[in-house]
Design a protein around this motif. Structure first.
Motif, PDB file in Angstrom:
ATOM      1  N   ALA A  15       0.838  -1.201   0.000  1.00 14.55           N
ATOM      2  CA  ALA A  15       0.000   0.000   0.000  1.00 14.55           C
ATOM      3  C   ALA A  15       0.877   1.258   0.000  1.00 14.55           C
ATOM      4  O   ALA A  15       0.650   2.195  -0.780  1.00 14.55           O
ATOM      5  CB  ALA A  15      -0.929  -0.003   1.210  1.00 14.55           C
ATOM      6  N   PHE A  16       1.895   1.266   0.868  1.00 14.22           N
ATOM      7  CA  PHE A  16       2.817   2.406   0.892  1.00 14.22           C
ATOM      8  C   PHE A  16       3.603   2.506  -0.416  1.00 14.22           C
ATOM      9  O   PHE A  16       3.817   3.606  -0.945  1.00 14.22           O
ATOM     10  CB  PHE A  16       3.775   2.288   2.079  1.00 14.22           C
ATOM     11  N   HIS A  17       4.028   1.354  -0.944  1.00 21.65           N
ATOM     12  CA  HIS A  17       4.778   1.365  -2.196  1.00 21.65           C
ATOM     13  C   HIS A  17       3.930   1.879  -3.355  1.00 21.65           C
ATOM     14  O   HIS A  17       4.448   2.549  -4.268  1.00 21.65           O
ATOM     15  CB  HIS A  17       5.297  -0.044  -2.507  1.00 21.65           C
ATOM     16  N   THR A  18       2.636   1.573  -3.332  1.00 26.44           N
ATOM     17  CA  THR A  18       1.759   2.072  -4.392  1.00 26.44           C
ATOM     18  C   THR A  18       1.700   3.597  -4.359  1.00 26.44           C
ATOM     19  O   THR A  18       1.781   4.258  -5.402  1.00 26.44           O
ATOM     20  CB  THR A  18       0.348   1.474  -4.248  1.00 26.44           C
ATOM     21  N   VAL A  19       1.564   4.141  -3.166  1.00 26.19           N
ATOM     22  CA  VAL A  19       1.573   5.605  -3.024  1.00 26.19           C
ATOM     23  C   VAL A  19       2.908   6.169  -3.509  1.00 26.19           C
ATOM     24  O   VAL A  19       2.960   7.208  -4.195  1.00 26.19           O
ATOM     25  CB  VAL A  19       1.309   6.002  -1.556  1.00 26.19           C
ATOM     26  N   MET A  20       4.003   5.480  -3.183  1.00 24.10           N
ATOM     27  CA  MET A  20       5.324   5.964  -3.602  1.00 24.10           C
ATOM     28  C   MET A  20       5.504   5.871  -5.110  1.00 24.10           C
ATOM     29  O   MET A  20       6.138   6.757  -5.719  1.00 24.10           O
ATOM     30  CB  MET A  20       6.419   5.163  -2.891  1.00 24.10           C
ATOM     31  N   MET A  21       4.967   4.827  -5.743  1.00 24.75           N
ATOM     32  CA  MET A  21       5.075   4.733  -7.198  1.00 24.75           C
ATOM     33  C   MET A  21       4.301   5.852  -7.873  1.00 24.75           C
ATOM     34  O   MET A  21       4.755   6.433  -8.863  1.00 24.75           O
ATOM     35  CB  MET A  21       4.605   3.357  -7.678  1.00 24.75           C
ATOM     36  N   ILE A  22       3.124   6.166  -7.344  1.00 27.44           N
ATOM     37  CA  ILE A  22       2.357   7.291  -7.881  1.00 27.44           C
ATOM     38  C   ILE A  22       3.132   8.591  -7.664  1.00 27.44           C
ATOM     39  O   ILE A  22       3.236   9.435  -8.563  1.00 27.44           O
ATOM     40  CB  ILE A  22       0.967   7.354  -7.224  1.00 27.44           C
ATOM     41  N   GLY A  23       3.695   8.757  -6.471  1.00 26.07           N
ATOM     42  CA  GLY A  23       4.522   9.925  -6.204  1.00 26.07           C
ATOM     43  C   GLY A  23       5.721   9.997  -7.124  1.00 26.07           C
ATOM     44  O   GLY A  23       6.114  11.082  -7.590  1.00 26.07           O
ATOM     45  N   SER A  24       6.315   8.837  -7.436  1.00 27.44           N
ATOM     46  CA  SER A  24       7.467   8.798  -8.338  1.00 27.44           C
ATOM     47  C   SER A  24       7.084   9.265  -9.734  1.00 27.44           C
ATOM     48  O   SER A  24       7.841   9.992 -10.396  1.00 27.44           O
ATOM     49  CB  SER A  24       8.039   7.378  -8.396  1.00 27.44           C
ATOM     50  N   VAL A  25       5.904   8.848 -10.202  1.00 24.89           N
ATOM     51  CA  VAL A  25       5.427   9.295 -11.513  1.00 24.89           C
ATOM     52  C   VAL A  25       5.263  10.816 -11.518  1.00 24.89           C
ATOM     53  O   VAL A  25       5.668  11.499 -12.469  1.00 24.89           O
ATOM     54  CB  VAL A  25       4.097   8.608 -11.870  1.00 24.89           C
ATOM     55  N   LEU A  26       4.691  11.359 -10.451  1.00 24.16           N
ATOM     56  CA  LEU A  26       4.469  12.799 -10.385  1.00 24.16           C
ATOM     57  C   LEU A  26       5.786  13.574 -10.280  1.00 24.16           C
ATOM     58  O   LEU A  26       5.942  14.644 -10.885  1.00 24.16           O
ATOM     59  CB  LEU A  26       3.555  13.130  -9.202  1.00 24.16           C
ATOM     60  N   PHE A  27       6.745  13.022  -9.525  1.00 23.37           N
ATOM     61  CA  PHE A  27       8.063  13.672  -9.454  1.00 23.37           C
ATOM     62  C   PHE A  27       8.754  13.613 -10.821  1.00 23.37           C
ATOM     63  O   PHE A  27       9.376  14.591 -11.257  1.00 23.37           O
ATOM     64  CB  PHE A  27       8.938  12.995  -8.402  1.00 23.37           C
ATOM     65  N   ALA A  28       8.668  12.445 -11.486  1.00 22.00           N
ATOM     66  CA  ALA A  28       9.290  12.299 -12.807  1.00 22.00           C
ATOM     67  C   ALA A  28       8.666  13.264 -13.811  1.00 22.00           C
ATOM     68  O   ALA A  28       9.367  13.855 -14.647  1.00 22.00           O
ATOM     69  CB  ALA A  28       9.146  10.861 -13.287  1.00 22.00           C
ATOM     70  N   GLU A  29       7.345  13.441 -13.714  1.00 17.66           N
ATOM     71  CA  GLU A  29       6.648  14.378 -14.606  1.00 17.66           C
ATOM     72  C   GLU A  29       7.157  15.798 -14.383  1.00 17.66           C
ATOM     73  O   GLU A  29       7.385  16.549 -15.341  1.00 17.66           O
ATOM     74  CB  GLU A  29       5.141  14.288 -14.339  1.00 17.66           C
ATOM     75  N   ARG A  30       7.357  16.119 -13.147  1.00 15.67           N
ATOM     76  CA  ARG A  30       7.840  17.464 -12.808  1.00 15.67           C
ATOM     77  C   ARG A  30       9.264  17.689 -13.320  1.00 15.67           C
ATOM     78  O   ARG A  30       9.619  18.793 -13.735  1.00 15.67           O
ATOM     79  CB  ARG A  30       7.803  17.593 -11.286  1.00 15.67           C
ATOM     80  N   LEU A  31      10.052  16.630 -13.337  1.00 17.20           N
ATOM     81  CA  LEU A  31      11.452  16.741 -13.725  1.00 17.20           C
ATOM     82  C   LEU A  31      11.668  16.624 -15.229  1.00 17.20           C
ATOM     83  O   LEU A  31      12.580  17.250 -15.783  1.00 17.20           O
ATOM     84  CB  LEU A  31      12.277  15.653 -13.024  1.00 17.20           C
ATOM     85  N   PHE A  68       2.104  11.646 -20.524  1.00 18.50           N
ATOM     86  CA  PHE A  68       3.296  11.302 -19.738  1.00 18.50           C
ATOM     87  C   PHE A  68       2.944  10.272 -18.667  1.00 18.50           C
ATOM     88  O   PHE A  68       3.668   9.291 -18.464  1.00 18.50           O
ATOM     89  CB  PHE A  68       3.889  12.553 -19.092  1.00 18.50           C
ATOM     90  N   VAL A  69       1.829  10.481 -17.956  1.00 17.47           N
ATOM     91  CA  VAL A  69       1.409   9.549 -16.907  1.00 17.47           C
ATOM     92  C   VAL A  69       1.124   8.168 -17.513  1.00 17.47           C
ATOM     93  O   VAL A  69       1.511   7.140 -16.943  1.00 17.47           O
ATOM     94  CB  VAL A  69       0.168  10.098 -16.172  1.00 17.47           C
ATOM     95  N   SER A  70       0.477   8.134 -18.669  1.00 18.06           N
ATOM     96  CA  SER A  70       0.188   6.849 -19.326  1.00 18.06           C
ATOM     97  C   SER A  70       1.474   6.115 -19.665  1.00 18.06           C
ATOM     98  O   SER A  70       1.583   4.899 -19.465  1.00 18.06           O
ATOM     99  CB  SER A  70      -0.626   7.088 -20.604  1.00 18.06           C
ATOM    100  N   TRP A  71       2.448   6.858 -20.168  1.00 17.08           N
ATOM    101  CA  TRP A  71       3.742   6.254 -20.496  1.00 17.08           C
ATOM    102  C   TRP A  71       4.412   5.703 -19.237  1.00 17.08           C
ATOM    103  O   TRP A  71       4.930   4.577 -19.230  1.00 17.08           O
ATOM    104  CB  TRP A  71       4.633   7.305 -21.167  1.00 17.08           C
ATOM    105  N   ALA A  72       4.405   6.475 -18.160  1.00 14.77           N
ATOM    106  CA  ALA A  72       5.058   6.043 -16.925  1.00 14.77           C
ATOM    107  C   ALA A  72       4.379   4.807 -16.348  1.00 14.77           C
ATOM    108  O   ALA A  72       5.050   3.863 -15.893  1.00 14.77           O
ATOM    109  CB  ALA A  72       5.045   7.177 -15.899  1.00 14.77           C
ATOM    110  N   VAL A  73       3.053   4.784 -16.363  1.00 12.74           N
ATOM    111  CA  VAL A  73       2.320   3.627 -15.849  1.00 12.74           C
ATOM    112  C   VAL A  73       2.587   2.397 -16.725  1.00 12.74           C
ATOM    113  O   VAL A  73       2.724   1.275 -16.223  1.00 12.74           O
ATOM    114  CB  VAL A  73       0.811   3.939 -15.769  1.00 12.74           C
ATOM    115  N   ALA A  74       2.685   2.594 -18.046  1.00 12.74           N
ATOM    116  CA  ALA A  74       2.999   1.479 -18.940  1.00 12.74           C
ATOM    117  C   ALA A  74       4.373   0.895 -18.629  1.00 12.74           C
ATOM    118  O   ALA A  74       4.564  -0.324 -18.635  1.00 12.74           O
ATOM    119  CB  ALA A  74       2.936   1.955 -20.394  1.00 12.74           C
TER     120      ALA A  74
END
Length: 301
Positions: free
Chosen positions: A119-135, A146-152
């Motif tokens: 559960a915590f890792h899922t939140v962190m993966m979502i956070g990682s996608v958002l940080f990557a998008e920002r960067l 971008f989010v679709s690509w990251a989730v893929a």
């Protein structure tokens, strides 16, 4: 196109991206949640052995390190009623994390801890996608694309599948690394602290420290070193020197051999592969075209 229309499209784009992340979270929880995480299991076993006063078993490992469950852990694994496929990889993290895991291992069985951490890792993966998008998102690329690509990448690549299915603590490390550089410009001290914590979990993030120099953020380096020193001191104080010596021996055992699977971004394997093709070493043979454990020669290191 007028400003209101552009704003409306941008809003829909954002909400679509967040919906994709929500669907991803539901997929991980419902489909992957019941699975057994081999990597996370190592943390539960290490915590259990520390809680029960069996510290000598924390850094047990197969002779090739990558051979599955340590033989010394098999009795406990069998007593938990785990199947043949539900193995526990050796513990290769600093001793303090066995100490932190101990109360959780006492309070809940490994399956429950696996789901809690997932559960915590899922939140962190979502956070990682958002940080990557920002960067890294190009200005012309819609947020939802971008989010679709990251989730893929997370769902369909070998690396992403391994992270999720094995419930690897590396998810936490990846999140902290991305958070570091998302925070670096405005909050260099917090960024340094974050990378220091990541390094205290796994040594590899230390390789990113030179980027602080490139960004001209000396305070980030100071806070990173302070975080590493504080966690190291806490680890020695709480866990003692013998476990740290065992940890260093574990690192040596893990580096003696390596595993080559569908994908392994290791410079040593690349060097060994090139050497084998030039006649400097035996050819690398894969078992069932899937992978093999390799004994690494010193010259490759």
């Amino acid at each position: 196109m007028d400003t209101d229309r552009i704003s409306q499209l941008s809003s829909w784009d954002r909400w679509l991206g967040y919906l994709i992340l929500l669907i991803f979270a539901a997929y991980v929880w419902l489909v992957v949640g019941p699975e057994w995480g081999n990597d996370l299991a190592a943390v539960w076993f290490a915590g259990h052995f520390h809680a029960t006063g069996q510290d000598h078993l924390i850094y047990a490992a197969p002779s090739t390190f990558f051979g599955g469950t340590p033989p010394e852990w098999e009795g406990l694994r069998s007593s938990l009623g785990l199947g043949e496929s539900q193995i526990a990889f050796p513990f290769i993290y600093p001793p303090i994390w066995a100490g932190i895991a101990a109360p959780f291992a006492e309070a809940m069985p490994p399956h429950s801890l696996n789901r809690l951490v997932l559960a915590f890792h899922t939140v962190m993966m979502i956070g990682s996608v958002l940080f990557a998008e920002r960067l890294a998102r190009p200005a012309h690329m819609p947020f939802s694309i971008f989010v679709s690509w990251a989730v893929a990448v997370l769902c369909w690549t070998s690396i992403g599948q391994s992270l999720i299915l094995l419930n690897q603590p590396t998810i936490t490390v990846n999140f902290l690394i991305l958070a570091t550089f998302a925070l670096l410009r405005r909050h260099p001290k917090v960024a340094g602290l974050t990378l220091g914590v990541a390094t205290a979990i796994k040594l590899a993030p230390l390789a990113f420290a030179p980027l602080f120099l490139m960004a001209r953020k000396p305070s980030a380096i100071a806070w990173m070193l302070g975080a590493i020193a504080a966690t190291t001191a806490a680890s020695f104080a709480l866990m003692g020197w013998p476990l740290h010596a065992a940890f260093l021996d574990q690192l040596k055992l893990a580096s003696k051999d390596t595993v080559w699977l569908q994908l392994n971004p290791s410079v040593r394997i690349l060097i060994l592969d090139i050497g084998s093709r030039l006649g400097f070493a035996e050819p690398i043979m894969l078992k069932e075209n899937r992978g093999t454990v390799l004994c690494m020669p010193n010259w490759a290191g």
